[in-house]
Design a protein around this motif. Structure first.
Motif, mmCIF file in Angstrom:
data_model
loop_
_atom_site.group_PDB
_atom_site.id
_atom_site.type_symbol
_atom_site.label_atom_id
_atom_site.label_comp_id
_atom_site.label_asym_id
_atom_site.label_seq_id
_atom_site.Cartn_x
_atom_site.Cartn_y
_atom_site.Cartn_z
ATOM 1 N N LEU A 14 0.831 -1.205 0.000
ATOM 2 C CA LEU A 14 0.000 0.000 0.000
ATOM 3 C C LEU A 14 0.862 1.250 0.000
ATOM 4 O O LEU A 14 0.569 2.219 -0.720
ATOM 5 C CB LEU A 14 -0.928 -0.013 1.221
ATOM 6 N N GLN A 15 1.931 1.277 0.791
ATOM 7 C CA GLN A 15 2.809 2.434 0.838
ATOM 8 C C GLN A 15 3.454 2.691 -0.520
ATOM 9 O O GLN A 15 3.582 3.846 -0.950
ATOM 10 C CB GLN A 15 3.890 2.219 1.900
ATOM 11 N N ARG A 16 3.849 1.623 -1.209
ATOM 12 C CA ARG A 16 4.504 1.785 -2.505
ATOM 13 C C ARG A 16 3.567 2.378 -3.548
ATOM 14 O O ARG A 16 3.950 3.281 -4.290
ATOM 15 C CB ARG A 16 5.033 0.441 -3.016
ATOM 16 N N ALA B 114 -7.640 -1.625 -2.193
ATOM 17 C CA ALA B 114 -9.062 -1.361 -2.423
ATOM 18 C C ALA B 114 -9.683 -0.622 -1.247
ATOM 19 O O ALA B 114 -10.477 0.312 -1.433
ATOM 20 C CB ALA B 114 -9.794 -2.674 -2.671
ATOM 21 N N ALA B 115 -9.334 -1.014 -0.018
ATOM 22 C CA ALA B 115 -9.892 -0.350 1.164
ATOM 23 C C ALA B 115 -9.436 1.097 1.241
ATOM 24 O O ALA B 115 -10.220 1.998 1.578
ATOM 25 C CB ALA B 115 -9.472 -1.101 2.424
ATOM 26 N N ALA B 116 -8.168 1.357 0.923
ATOM 27 C CA ALA B 116 -7.661 2.726 0.961
ATOM 28 C C ALA B 116 -8.372 3.605 -0.052
ATOM 29 O O ALA B 116 -8.688 4.769 0.228
ATOM 30 C CB ALA B 116 -6.157 2.727 0.712
ATOM 31 N N GLU B 117 -8.642 3.051 -1.228
ATOM 32 C CA GLU B 117 -9.363 3.823 -2.245
ATOM 33 C C GLU B 117 -10.746 4.223 -1.740
ATOM 34 O O GLU B 117 -11.192 5.361 -1.935
ATOM 35 C CB GLU B 117 -9.481 3.010 -3.531
ATOM 36 N N LYS B 118 -11.428 3.295 -1.086
ATOM 37 C CA LYS B 118 -12.753 3.611 -0.565
ATOM 38 C C LYS B 118 -12.670 4.652 0.549
ATOM 39 O O LYS B 118 -13.473 5.587 0.612
ATOM 40 C CB LYS B 118 -13.429 2.340 -0.051
#
Length: 302
Positions: A24-26, A222-226
């Motif tokens: 996710l960080q990348r 996907a969770a971060a996008e939401k």
């Protein structure tokens, strides 16, 4: 922030989530900052780690193990402006989201492979713990075996009980076994250890066939996008647990391989649709696939 019950050095589960956080960080380096916290292995340290993450400025906190749920609930009441998500197969609460993998989908695929490879129609299944979600995987595996071998019978053991279950299966003539799932994308687990679904030779050598693999980075993306795009209500989110086949998969018939690839390709991240809570069979139970119940395969229409 990611709160882990153990460390990557002591837990494959923690390693998988750490890999997901790093992924996710990348891919979101211009939008998010990720920090990991470890050894939240009791209520006091769990609450302290979550509080430390909030003091460090965390706006979203993922607690990556079911045993961190209670500390997460307490933190959500204490820090109402922070979003909390707990990795567990629980229904959503009013203050936190829960998330987990639909591992039963991968189990359906490995069950189909096991059914095709079980020459004597007997398959051993070593389940982890009798908790919510595990019966779904057992039932899904049995239904997959039924698809390719209607005569298949699954003999159940629990890894949380005493005994050498693999040796017992070998002695009783069982040569195809489903064991614990691969926690990270590493050939070490699938090619050389007793993970996933594998065959046993008469000498006890392991021949890997396939395994569901936990790939948390896809879910966290996907969770971060939401979370970044909308105000996410408390829901139960589920991610795909893909099925990986090692080089030894050349032993599997081409039709079964094609089925596995086609089914895997149609699985997507979605809201969870979990089977009903059902009593878990006792160790030693022989499961007839025609009697399994309460299992849902969340494959979208073509």
């Amino acid at each position: 922030a990611f709160i882990h019950q153990l460390t990557p050095a002591t837990s494959g589960w923690a390693l998988g989530h750490e890999n997901g956080a790093e992924y996710l960080q990348r891919i979101q380096s211009d939008r998010v900052t990720v920090k990991n916290y470890y050894d939240a292995n009791d209520p006091v340290s769990a609450e302290a780690s979550i509080a430390e993450a909030v003091r460090d400025g965390a706006k979203v906190v993922f607690t990556t193990a079911p045993l961190l749920r209670r500390a997460t609930l307490k933190a959500a009441a204490r820090f109402p402006k922070v979003r909390f998500l707990n990795c567990s197969v629980d229904q959503p609460y009013s203050s936190i989201c829960s998330y987990y993998g639909r591992v039963y989908e991968g189990k359906f695929i490995t069950g189909a492979i096991a059914g095709a490879m079980a020459q004597n129609d007997r398959i051993g299944y070593i389940a982890s713990y009798p908790i919510f979600g595990v019966p779904a995987s057992i039932n899904a595996f049995a239904l997959g075996a039924q698809l390719t071998n209607p005569r298949a019978q699954i003999e159940l053991r629990w890894s949380c009980t005493t005994g050498n279950h693999q040796a017992d299966f070998l002695a009783s003539g069982i040569r195809v076994i489903s064991n614990r799932d691969t926690p990270v994308q590493s050939g070490m687990y699938l090619d050389f250890c007793n993970y996933g679904t594998y065959q046993l030779s008469d000498r006890g050598d392991l021949i890997p066939l396939a395994s569901p693999v936990w790939v948390w980075g896809n879910f966290y993306e996907a969770a971060a996008e939401k979370l970044l795009s909308i105000s996410m209500p408390p829901v139960m989110l589920a991610t795909v647990v893909p099925c990986r086949l090692p080089p030894a998969s050349t032993r599997i018939e081409s039709g079964v391989l094609a089925f596995s690839a086609a089914t895997s390709a149609r699985l997507t991240v979605s809201l969870a649709r979990w089977p009903a809570r059902e009593p878990v069979a006792k160790t030693g139970t022989v499961i007839s696939p025609t009697r399994t119940r309460h299992w849902i395969l969340s494959v979208p229409s073509a």
